[in-house]
Write an enzyme that holds these catalytic residues in place. Sequence first.
Site, PDB file in Angstrom:
ATOM      1  N   HIS A  88      23.934  17.963   8.330  1.00 49.51           N
ATOM      2  CA  HIS A  88      24.181  16.894   7.344  1.00 49.51           C
ATOM      3  C   HIS A  88      22.837  16.365   6.809  1.00 49.51           C
ATOM      4  O   HIS A  88      22.656  16.219   5.590  1.00 49.51           O
ATOM      5  CB  HIS A  88      24.997  15.776   8.004  1.00 49.51           C
ATOM      6  CG  HIS A  88      25.210  14.581   7.133  1.00 49.51           C
ATOM      7  ND1 HIS A  88      26.460  14.185   6.702  1.00 49.51           N
ATOM      8  CD2 HIS A  88      24.346  13.672   6.591  1.00 49.51           C
ATOM      9  CE1 HIS A  88      26.345  13.102   5.958  1.00 49.51           C
ATOM     10  NE2 HIS A  88      25.069  12.780   5.874  1.00 49.51           N
ATOM     11  N   GLU A  89      21.896  16.083   7.729  1.00 51.61           N
ATOM     12  CA  GLU A  89      20.606  15.529   7.302  1.00 51.61           C
ATOM     13  C   GLU A  89      19.788  16.573   6.534  1.00 51.61           C
ATOM     14  O   GLU A  89      19.107  16.245   5.563  1.00 51.61           O
ATOM     15  CB  GLU A  89      19.817  15.015   8.514  1.00 51.61           C
ATOM     16  CG  GLU A  89      20.518  13.923   9.318  1.00 51.61           C
ATOM     17  CD  GLU A  89      21.000  12.760   8.478  1.00 51.61           C
ATOM     18  OE1 GLU A  89      20.368  12.446   7.456  1.00 51.61           O
ATOM     19  OE2 GLU A  89      22.030  12.164   8.841  1.00 51.61           O
ATOM     20  N   CYS A 144      28.357   8.833   5.493  1.00 51.97           N
ATOM     21  CA  CYS A 144      26.933   8.839   5.149  1.00 51.97           C
ATOM     22  C   CYS A 144      26.536   7.443   4.701  1.00 51.97           C
ATOM     23  O   CYS A 144      27.275   6.808   3.930  1.00 51.97           O
ATOM     24  CB  CYS A 144      26.695   9.839   4.017  1.00 51.97           C
ATOM     25  SG  CYS A 144      24.990   9.938   3.475  1.00 51.97           S
ATOM     26  N   LEU A 145      25.377   6.983   5.143  1.00 50.07           N
ATOM     27  CA  LEU A 145      24.927   5.639   4.758  1.00 50.07           C
ATOM     28  C   LEU A 145      24.727   5.534   3.242  1.00 50.07           C
ATOM     29  O   LEU A 145      24.807   4.441   2.684  1.00 50.07           O
ATOM     30  CB  LEU A 145      23.613   5.290   5.472  1.00 50.07           C
ATOM     31  CG  LEU A 145      23.708   5.141   7.000  1.00 50.07           C
ATOM     32  CD1 LEU A 145      22.322   4.946   7.591  1.00 50.07           C
ATOM     33  CD2 LEU A 145      24.622   3.973   7.380  1.00 50.07           C
ATOM     34  N   GLY A 171      21.845   9.162  11.841  1.00 49.81           N
ATOM     35  CA  GLY A 171      20.841  10.032  11.250  1.00 49.81           C
ATOM     36  C   GLY A 171      20.395   9.453   9.918  1.00 49.81           C
ATOM     37  O   GLY A 171      21.163   8.750   9.248  1.00 49.81           O
ATOM     38  N   GLN A 194      16.904   9.270   1.649  1.00 44.36           N
ATOM     39  CA  GLN A 194      17.804   8.107   1.693  1.00 44.36           C
ATOM     40  C   GLN A 194      17.042   6.784   1.678  1.00 44.36           C
ATOM     41  O   GLN A 194      17.649   5.731   1.498  1.00 44.36           O
ATOM     42  CB  GLN A 194      18.695   8.158   2.936  1.00 44.36           C
ATOM     43  CG  GLN A 194      19.687   9.315   2.911  1.00 44.36           C
ATOM     44  CD  GLN A 194      20.563   9.296   4.146  1.00 44.36           C
ATOM     45  OE1 GLN A 194      20.168   9.814   5.180  1.00 44.36           O
ATOM     46  NE2 GLN A 194      21.723   8.681   4.053  1.00 44.36           N
ATOM     47  N   HIS A 225      20.460  16.691   2.972  1.00 41.82           N
ATOM     48  CA  HIS A 225      19.763  15.676   2.171  1.00 41.82           C
ATOM     49  C   HIS A 225      18.401  16.191   1.697  1.00 41.82           C
ATOM     50  O   HIS A 225      17.964  15.879   0.587  1.00 41.82           O
ATOM     51  CB  HIS A 225      19.548  14.397   2.984  1.00 41.82           C
ATOM     52  CG  HIS A 225      20.755  13.513   3.081  1.00 41.82           C
ATOM     53  ND1 HIS A 225      21.381  12.977   1.983  1.00 41.82           N
ATOM     54  CD2 HIS A 225      21.460  13.071   4.157  1.00 41.82           C
ATOM     55  CE1 HIS A 225      22.413  12.238   2.375  1.00 41.82           C
ATOM     56  NE2 HIS A 225      22.491  12.282   3.692  1.00 41.82           N
TER      57      HIS A 225
HETATM   58 ZN    ZN Z   1      23.915  11.321   4.873  1.00 38.02          ZN
END
Ligand code: ZN
Length: 181
Positions: A140-141, A98-99, A45, A50, A144
């Site tokens: 989660h997304e 998470c990236l 995701g 991000q 953000h």
């Molecule tokens: Zn993330």
Amino acid sequence: MILPIYLYGQPVLRKVAEPITKDYPGLKTLLENMFETMYKSDGIGLAAPQIGLAIRVVVIDASPMAEEEPSLANSKITLINPQITSFEGDNVTMEEGCLSLPGIHEAVTRKNTIHITYMDENFVEHKEVISGYLARVIQHEYDHLEGHVFTDRISPIRRQLISGKLQNIIKGKVSCNYKTK
Ligand code: ZN
């Protein structure tokens, strides 16, 4: 085009992202770039903050996890201006990463089921009820887009224990196999 991933500490990850309209410039290319960037970095995701854009756009494809979670086989999805309208079901605790926070994996408790309204890549509106792992990825997304990261949701004690790692990310002392900013 592969875009750099903004890491923990970048102010854009703390902004509440803005909705977009159908005529957002270069939307098709942006979505292509987001999927390409996510695949290249082995993510499932990616939210627009991000990649440095405070807009309400998310791409998800958790199909690489379908072996463990068969329900994820067709989980490629674009969420534009999503709204989680309600949560229901049990609390479920699972490890997340998470990236934007390379090297950090922590248990996060979330609701098993969400009711969500969103536009797809063609600005067609969808209203869905989603449960299980995909509901977790979406939450989660969605965080953000609200200026949150998953470590905001862990216990203060755990956060204290990983504070050194978080500081290292802020200082750029991280190694990952994708482009970062
Ligand atoms: Zn993330």
